[in-house]
Design an enzyme around this catalytic site. Structure first.
Site, PDB file in Angstrom:
ATOM      1  N   HIS A 137      59.241  25.498  28.744  1.00 17.93           N
ATOM      2  CA  HIS A 137      59.670  24.510  29.736  1.00 17.93           C
ATOM      3  C   HIS A 137      60.657  25.113  30.723  1.00 17.93           C
ATOM      4  O   HIS A 137      60.679  24.753  31.890  1.00 17.93           O
ATOM      5  CB  HIS A 137      60.290  23.300  29.040  1.00 17.93           C
ATOM      6  CG  HIS A 137      59.264  22.406  28.449  1.00 17.93           C
ATOM      7  ND1 HIS A 137      58.287  21.815  29.207  1.00 17.93           N
ATOM      8  CD2 HIS A 137      59.028  22.037  27.187  1.00 17.93           C
ATOM      9  CE1 HIS A 137      57.510  21.113  28.427  1.00 17.93           C
ATOM     10  NE2 HIS A 137      57.922  21.227  27.184  1.00 17.93           N
ATOM     11  N   GLU A 158      28.736  38.258  46.725  1.00 21.72           N
ATOM     12  CA  GLU A 158      29.428  39.507  47.065  1.00 21.72           C
ATOM     13  C   GLU A 158      28.502  40.717  46.999  1.00 21.72           C
ATOM     14  O   GLU A 158      28.958  41.862  47.007  1.00 21.72           O
ATOM     15  CB  GLU A 158      30.687  39.699  46.205  1.00 21.72           C
ATOM     16  CG  GLU A 158      30.502  39.548  44.720  1.00 21.72           C
ATOM     17  CD  GLU A 158      31.816  39.612  43.931  1.00 21.72           C
ATOM     18  OE1 GLU A 158      32.843  40.029  44.480  1.00 21.72           O
ATOM     19  OE2 GLU A 158      31.778  39.243  42.750  1.00 21.72           O
ATOM     20  N   ASP A 215      33.855  42.918  48.316  1.00 22.43           N
ATOM     21  CA  ASP A 215      32.706  43.630  47.750  1.00 22.43           C
ATOM     22  C   ASP A 215      31.475  43.525  48.650  1.00 22.43           C
ATOM     23  O   ASP A 215      30.693  44.470  48.743  1.00 22.43           O
ATOM     24  CB  ASP A 215      32.388  43.094  46.347  1.00 22.43           C
ATOM     25  CG  ASP A 215      33.294  43.742  45.310  1.00 22.43           C
ATOM     26  OD1 ASP A 215      33.468  44.975  45.373  1.00 22.43           O
ATOM     27  OD2 ASP A 215      33.836  43.017  44.455  1.00 22.43           O
ATOM     28  N   CYS A 265      36.484  33.843  49.786  1.00 22.17           N
ATOM     29  CA  CYS A 265      37.707  34.160  49.034  1.00 22.17           C
ATOM     30  C   CYS A 265      38.096  35.628  49.156  1.00 22.17           C
ATOM     31  O   CYS A 265      39.113  36.040  48.593  1.00 22.17           O
ATOM     32  CB  CYS A 265      37.584  33.754  47.572  1.00 22.17           C
ATOM     33  SG  CYS A 265      36.326  34.665  46.672  1.00 22.17           S
TER      34      CYS A 265
HETATM   35  C1  PEP Z   1      35.774  40.096  46.793  1.00 19.64           C
HETATM   36  O1  PEP Z   1      35.039  40.970  46.345  1.00 19.64           O
HETATM   37  O2  PEP Z   1      35.854  39.796  47.996  1.00 19.64           O
HETATM   38  C2  PEP Z   1      36.642  39.327  45.870  1.00 19.64           C
HETATM   39  C3  PEP Z   1      37.313  38.280  46.276  1.00 19.64           C
HETATM   40  O3  PEP Z   1      36.741  39.783  44.592  1.00 19.64           O
HETATM   41  P1  PEP Z   1      37.634  41.050  44.153  1.00 19.64           P
HETATM   42  O4  PEP Z   1      38.426  41.478  45.354  1.00 19.64           O
HETATM   43  O5  PEP Z   1      38.482  40.578  43.027  1.00 19.64           O
HETATM   44  O6  PEP Z   1      36.599  42.028  43.743  1.00 19.64           O
HETATM   45 MG    MG Z   2      34.659  41.144  44.223  1.00 16.98          MG
END
Ligand code: PEP
Ligand code: MG
Length: 543
Positions: free
Chosen positions: A188, A428, A452, A499
């Site tokens: 906590h 990716e 990637d 992402c």
């Molecule tokens: C990516 O490949 O863009 C991704 C978000 O994954 P990581 O960078 O963890 O491979």
């Molecule tokens: Mg990746």
């Protein structure tokens, strides 16, 4: 300069003088007493006062750290009303003829040990609560005012351990950071520090009382503290801290605002995190959710395979703390640049194209199923998305879904019901882009991993800096793939986010919005600059 490491509760920088926090030494008399009635009354009065104090701490914590974090103090107040605990203490006073202090210590310690020996991690943690209320009663009995221990100057507090009550009592305007020798990331105290936005290190074994008065820097990003830092280090971390301050000013301006363009298009802006220690950053930067929880850090930070319970605790912590916001946890992406010693992986000539991520998980199914069960157990605690990395075929997605169904059955057989969750695929690889229509039919969302995707599309090793002259991060091939993925997703009602690092590239935000992206998931500190950029875009205006 001395460098000491610990576990970071919050990614932030704290700079200041150290104040070693030492509770006053008290001796509990073991002498036998004669006046039993007086001791019973002293215990009752101290307990009543401790309840009043815990209720006051609840009110303070609601303001400083929010209702959820404050809950612990109403639980403490309830524990102090527990008949078994009260009877056990009074028995020691009456039958063993000991004073109120001694009886409190023995009875409360016994109760704490019972909790500590329980298997359930949640119940285990309750033993810390018993020690906390024991201290509260003893403080009243000894007439100790815990507030007086902090000192009058702004400081980084160093302690062996801090109870939640001690943490909340601290004057926040004088509290720059916290370092403790003990404590866990799930305690906590850690949760409170995180919610109060205070950089803190726990389990810092090298804590020393001679640090008192020295200048120190807590670098929460690197889980360490520098004692007597060099001038260069001070300058660079001060610059980082100033940046954090700018970020806070931006927060004042943009907190609670929507990610809506001038002409009224709204998208989701989520954050990428590496583990529960980043939850505070998600909240502080007002991200709409977590678009990528890189779960492999749970493995990278462990010395041996993390158990189902250990993983469940990490996932649950994030999902529960951020509910009802969505938290997308990517299944283990080990391999390539992320190697884990205890996994005994074979050396490969070309690891980036080797047995990484989903390939490793589908090869080591028991290992994968441990993670899937932990994830499924966390689903009941909030709004969970489970996302699979490095997918290149529908067969792989089918196998993942079959394993999820198998794990659900296994959990049901253990009497655990699984809550709702959504399923996503990372796009990716160029292969995933090409079959995005088929994949979209079988999942709820896509998240484009541009790091990637760029590497595999351009055949440029993302780790090899000497190839930078050949790298065009805005390569039209990658941008076209992003458009193709968004279109394919939308044809099947699947939302599409980004992402990878490109999601935070503000020079591309308008392009992504025009492409129809639904979500951008970025480093927490990029959330607000991105929101500001989105709010300045007018898609109705010709480019
Ligand atoms: C990516 O490949 O863009 C991704 C978000 O994954 P990581 O960078 O963890 O491979
Ligand atoms: Mg990746």
């Amino acid at each position: 300069m001395q460098v000491a490491t610990g576990k970071s509760v919050l990614n932030g920088i704290a700079i200041g003088k150290i104040k070693v926090y030492t509770p006053p030494k008290v001796t509990i008399s073991e002498d036998l007493i004669e006046d039993i009635e007086t001791e019973l009354k002293r215990f009752d009065a101290a307990r009543e006062k401790a309840i009043t104090q815990q209720n006051a701490l609840y009110e303070k914590a609601v303001i400083d750290a929010g209702e959820d974090s404050a809950e612990v103090f109403s639980v403490h107040a309830m524990m102090l009303e527990d008949d078994d605990l009260i009877d056990a203490t009074k028995e020691i006073i009456k039958n063993q003829k000991h004073n109120a202090e001694y009886a409190t210590k023995i009875a409360f310690n016994n109760q704490a040990k019972v909790f500590a020996e329980m298997d359930d991690p949640y119940m285990k943690e309750r033993s810390a609560d018993i020690y906390d209320i024991e201290q509260a009663v003893l403080n009243v009995l000894f007439g100790i005012d815990p507030e007086s221990m902090q000192g009058k100057e702004p400081a980084i507090l160093v302690a062996n351990d801090l109870t939640p009550s001690e943490t909340v009592r601290l004057d926040k305007s004088l509290l720059l950071g916290i370092i403790t020798r003990q404590g866990s990331l799930n305690s906590h105290t850690a949760i409170l520090a995180r919610s109060m936005g205070i950089p803190a290190l726990v389990q810092c074994g090298e804590v020393q009382s001679k640090w008192d008065g020295k200048t120190a820097i807590i670098d929460g990003y690197n889980s360490c503290v520098y004692i007597d830092p060099t001038e260069d280090l001070m300058a660079s971390l001060k610059a980082k801290q100033d940046n954090e301050k700018k970020q806070k000013a931006l927060l004042q301006e943009l907190k609670g605002q929507s990610n809506t363009t001038i002409d009224g298009k709204t998208i989701k802006v989520y954050a990428n995190i590496g583990g529960p220690s980043d939850i505070g950053l998600v909240q502080q930067n007002d991200a709409g959710g977590v678009g990528l929880f890189r779960s492999e850090f749970v493995y990278l930070n462990a010395k041996d395979y993390p158990s189902e319970d250990e993983q469940f605790n990490a996932y649950r912590l994030a999902v529960e703390a951020l509910a009802p916001k969505q938290v997308i946890i990517r299944t283990c992406d080990i391999g390539a640049d992320k190697q884990v010693g205890y996994m005994g992986m074979h050396k490969e000539d070309n690891p980036a194209m080797g047995c990484r991520a989903i390939r490793l998980c589908l090869t080591r199914r028991d290992f994968f199923k441990t993670q899937l069960r932990a994830l499924l157990r966390a689903a009941s605690y909030g709004n969970l998305g489970i996302m699979f990395p490095m997918i290149i075929s529908t067969r792989e997605l089918h196998e993942c879904k079959e394993l999820l169904a198998e794990c659900t059955k296994e959990l049901n057989a253990r009497g655990i019901t699984v809550g709702n969750y959504s399923i996503g695929v990372m796009i990716e690889t160029p292969a995933a882009v090409m079959i995005a229509d088929e994949l979209a039919e079988e999942c709820d969302f896509f998240s484009i991993g541009t790091n990637d995707l760029t590497q595999y599309t351009l055949a440029i090793d993302r780790q090899n800096a000497s190839l930078d002259p050949f790298l065009d991060t805005h390569h039209p091939a990658v941008l076209r793939e992003i458009q193709m993925t968004i279109d394919a997703g939308h044809r099947h009602g699947t939302w599409v986010g980004i992402c990878g690092e490109l999601g935070a590239d503000l020079s591309l935000t308008e392009t992504f919005l025009r492409m129809g992206v639904d979500e951008l998931s970025v480093n927490p500190v990029s959330v607000l600059p991105l929101r500001k950029t989105i709010r300045g875009i007018n898609l109705k205006k010709e480019k």
